[in-house]
Motif scaffolding. Structure first.
Motif, PDB file in Angstrom:
ATOM      1  N   LYS A 399     -38.503 -75.313 -55.178  1.00 25.25           N
ATOM      2  CA  LYS A 399     -38.205 -74.119 -55.989  1.00 25.25           C
ATOM      3  C   LYS A 399     -37.199 -73.218 -55.274  1.00 25.25           C
ATOM      4  O   LYS A 399     -36.289 -72.657 -55.891  1.00 25.25           O
ATOM      5  CB  LYS A 399     -39.486 -73.339 -56.269  1.00 25.25           C
ATOM      6  CG  LYS A 399     -40.429 -74.033 -57.244  1.00 25.25           C
ATOM      7  CD  LYS A 399     -41.685 -73.184 -57.467  1.00 25.25           C
ATOM      8  CE  LYS A 399     -42.614 -73.836 -58.469  1.00 25.25           C
ATOM      9  NZ  LYS A 399     -43.851 -73.035 -58.672  1.00 25.25           N
ATOM     10  N   SER A 441     -35.145 -79.948 -61.380  1.00 26.23           N
ATOM     11  CA  SER A 441     -36.314 -79.386 -60.702  1.00 26.23           C
ATOM     12  C   SER A 441     -37.614 -79.866 -61.340  1.00 26.23           C
ATOM     13  O   SER A 441     -38.564 -80.264 -60.658  1.00 26.23           O
ATOM     14  CB  SER A 441     -36.245 -77.862 -60.730  1.00 26.23           C
ATOM     15  OG  SER A 441     -37.424 -77.298 -60.214  1.00 26.23           O
ATOM     16  N   ASN A 442     -37.637 -79.829 -62.693  1.00 25.43           N
ATOM     17  CA  ASN A 442     -38.845 -80.287 -63.391  1.00 25.43           C
ATOM     18  C   ASN A 442     -39.090 -81.777 -63.169  1.00 25.43           C
ATOM     19  O   ASN A 442     -40.233 -82.217 -63.028  1.00 25.43           O
ATOM     20  CB  ASN A 442     -38.717 -79.999 -64.892  1.00 25.43           C
ATOM     21  CG  ASN A 442     -38.818 -78.503 -65.189  1.00 25.43           C
ATOM     22  OD1 ASN A 442     -39.472 -77.780 -64.446  1.00 25.43           O
ATOM     23  ND2 ASN A 442     -38.150 -78.055 -66.245  1.00 25.43           N
ATOM     24  N   LYS A 445     -40.333 -82.095 -59.740  1.00 25.48           N
ATOM     25  CA  LYS A 445     -41.723 -81.610 -59.708  1.00 25.48           C
ATOM     26  C   LYS A 445     -42.674 -82.653 -60.289  1.00 25.48           C
ATOM     27  O   LYS A 445     -43.749 -82.913 -59.746  1.00 25.48           O
ATOM     28  CB  LYS A 445     -41.818 -80.308 -60.506  1.00 25.48           C
ATOM     29  CG  LYS A 445     -43.218 -79.715 -60.555  1.00 25.48           C
ATOM     30  CD  LYS A 445     -43.228 -78.421 -61.337  1.00 25.48           C
ATOM     31  CE  LYS A 445     -44.638 -77.841 -61.435  1.00 25.48           C
ATOM     32  NZ  LYS A 445     -44.662 -76.590 -62.229  1.00 25.48           N
TER      33      LYS A 445
END
Length: 616
Positions: A399, A441-442, A445
């Motif tokens: 993040k 990022s997702n 993740k």
């Protein structure tokens, strides 16, 4: 920034010095004269000084409140110390450097009271305010205080981590005084890890520096140094001299808790050097002194005192100590941790056994088993938490990378805001890039979550396989033990039966006169093969610590009575025991009754059988 702060502080000090009255100057002199040696008087003078708070700068008022807290700390009154130290924070909030120092004093107070989480929080607040004041030196000092907490919490890795940070900063800024204090904490770390030789060498390097100003740091370091010498068993004379100086120094400073800790360590020296009477007096004085102070060190000292009383066979005094420890353990301040309680229970078992208090002894054994199981559970939970923290750190790091790149894009956008067309294009590009990074990022993740789930599933599979193997191993061990017991009983009974049959043949032989020589030789041969000794030797292979545990709990039992208990452990029938020992079944029952009477269980057959079955 630094120049501005220095000028402001100089101005405040200048104004404060010119606004002082003769009464304030007199009180300051009295405080200075008594600060190190007389906390009771110092406390009174500091409280009087607060009457003139309207004429004093806020930082001076805050420091005065904090100093009152320090005096209460010396007097072992941590609640009052906390109250005044928190009061100090109210007056220094607008002055970052002073505010940070007040937080450090509060952190030390919490640490002395074994309130480590609160101490760490106060130290972290100190770091925040030291950074606001742009004071790198203070940050290093705060890191050293955090290391002290982790030292007391027996978390060596975190303690070493913060010590390295503190040493690096204090070396960089050239603060030799606090650098030696951090080295003292490093020596404490080696001491906690039982590396007493290295800790001793570090203490010897530090002590001459602290000796120039014999304050609390000097005597605390001297106390730890003497304890190293005791642990190393190499120089009891030097340890005794150091501890006498510690007692004298803290007595002069009226720092009662550390004074009694020193006396307790001095008792260990007297015990090791054969000065039993002096050891008794020192243990008793330290024990009573720490109890009156409601000190967290009372439990640790009580265990050492119990060990001494048991070694001197003073079981009545030992029972009194046990009763007091159990009563005081209900206090949140004096509550024992698992390690202290296990050490205490070991001594209590020894006392109960010598006094014939079998039920109390068994209860203590069961409590020890429970605590050992609990400690193993906590260790497993900590490992699980480490896995979760590692995942959360990786996620947060990802993040932060996205946020950093977003900030870079925003800076670039601000530099071109004067051109509307370029701004529109840049905004459009920014949206696309942000969308791209958010998507990535997702996705990352999600990948991390999948990896974590796979890792956890794999860990569960490994754990399940491990549990299965351990269960199989446990069953195999039980089967092996049962087979060994069966083999032991069977072989021993067969050998005993052979011996009895030979004796029967001898007794019922024909022509006794003509076979006398043969009988004599056969009898000698039987005497050379002691099947009873064979049984005992094989029994030790199956149950190696049963006999030693039984002898420790009931030292008055003879070897033959311990051996008789070995047969009872195998759950042999009365007839089998009679055959093995060459006596009648009635004699076997008589032996059981005499044995129960001797260990105080004459009328409690079930308790006796439970005891034999419980022992390993």
């Amino acid at each position: 920034m630094k120049k501005t702060i220095l000028i402001a502080l100089f101005f405040c000090l200048f104004m404060a010095s010119h606004s002082q009255t003769p009464e304030i100057e007199k009180l300051n002199q009295q405080i200075e004269n008594n600060f190190r040696t007389n906390p009771d008087s110092t406390k009174i003078y500091l409280i009087r000084l607060l009457r003139y708070s309207s004429k004093l700068h806020d930082t001076v008022v805050g420091k005065t409140y904090s100093n009152i807290g320090i005096q209460y700390n010396k007097l072992a009154v941590p609640d009052s110390a906390e109250f005044y130290m928190k009061k100090a924070l109210e007056y220094t909030e607008e002055y970052p450097l002073s505010h940070a120092r007040m937080y450090i004093n509060l952190a030390i107070n919490y640490r002395i009271g074994s309130r480590y989480d609160e101490s760490l929080e106060a130290a972290e607040n100190a770091i925040i305010w030291y950074k606001k004041a742009d004071n790198k030196e203070g940050v290093g000092i705060a890191y050293g205080e955090m290391a002290s907490n982790y030292n007391y919490m027996m978390d060596s890795s975190k303690a070493l981590k913060y010590l390295k940070k503190a040493i690096a900063i204090l070396t960089e800024v050239g603060n030799k005084r606090d650098l030696y204090i951090v080295k003292q904490k490093l020596a404490n770390l080696y001491y906690n890890n039982a590396d007493y030789a290295f800790a001793r060498d570090l203490y010897e390097e530090i002590l001459p520096v602290f000796a120039k100003n014999k304050g609390t740091n000097y005597y605390v370091t001297l106390l730890s140094y003497a304890d190293c010498l005791i642990k190393l068993e190499e120089n009891y004379k030097a340890a005794e001299e150091a501890l006498k100086e510690v007692e004298s120094g803290f007595r002069a400073m009226n720092h009662k808790e550390y004074m009694w800790i020193g006396v307790g360590n001095l008792a260990q020296v007297y015990r090791a050097t054969g000065k039993t009477q002096k050891a008794q007096e020192a243990f008793q004085n330290a024990y009573e002194g720490l109890y009156q102070l409601d000190s967290p060190r009372f439990m640790e000292l009580s265990v050492k005192y119990l060990d001494f009383l048991n070694s001197q066979k003073q079981y009545a005094n030992a029972l009194n100590v046990i009763d007091r420890v159990k009563a005081t353990a209900k206090s949140s301040r004096l509550k024992m941790n698992a390690d202290n309680e296990i050490a205490f229970l070991k001594q209590a078992v020894s006392t109960y056994s010598q006094e014939g208090m079998v039920e109390n002894s068994l209860q203590s054994f069961e409590r020890m088993d429970f605590l050992n199981d609990s400690l193993n559970t906590v260790i497993n939970q900590e490992k699980s938490m480490e896995l979760q923290e590692a995942y959360q750190n990786d996620l947060q790091r990802e993040k932060n990378l996205v946020l950093t790149k977003n900030n870079e894009l925003l800076v670039e956008n601000n530099s071109t805001k004067d051109k509307m067309l370029m701004l529109s294009i840049a905004s459009f590009m920014l949206i696309l890039i942000i969308g791209f990074f958010l998507f990535r990022s997702n996705r990352n993740k999600l990948n991390l979550q999948r990896e974590l789930v796979a890792s956890l599933e794999n860990s569960q599979k490994v754990l399940k396989e491990k549990n299965t193997l351990e269960s199989e191993l446990h069953l195999e061990q039980e089967r092996t033990l049962a087979n060994k017991e069966k083999e032991l009983v069977q072989v021993s009974l067969e050998m005993s039966d052979v011996q009895n049959r030979i004796l029967d043949l001898i007794e019922n032989r024909e022509n006794p006169e003509s076979s006398e020589l043969f009988v004599t030789k056969l009898t000698e041969l039987l005497g050379q093969n002691n099947y009873w000794k064979y049984f005992k030797g094989k029994f030790v292979e199956v149950h190696p610590i049963f006999a030693s545990q039984l002898s420790q709990m009931f030292p008055t039992l003879s070897d033959s009575e311990v051996a008789f208990c070995c047969m009872l452990k195998l759950q042999l029938s009365t007839q089998e025991i009679a055959s093995l020992m060459g006596i009648s079944p009635d004699q076997v029952e008589s032996k059981k009754t005499n044995l129960r009477r001797k260990i105080g269980m004459e009328d409690n057959i079930l308790a006796f059988e439970k005891l034999i079955d419980h022992l390993e």
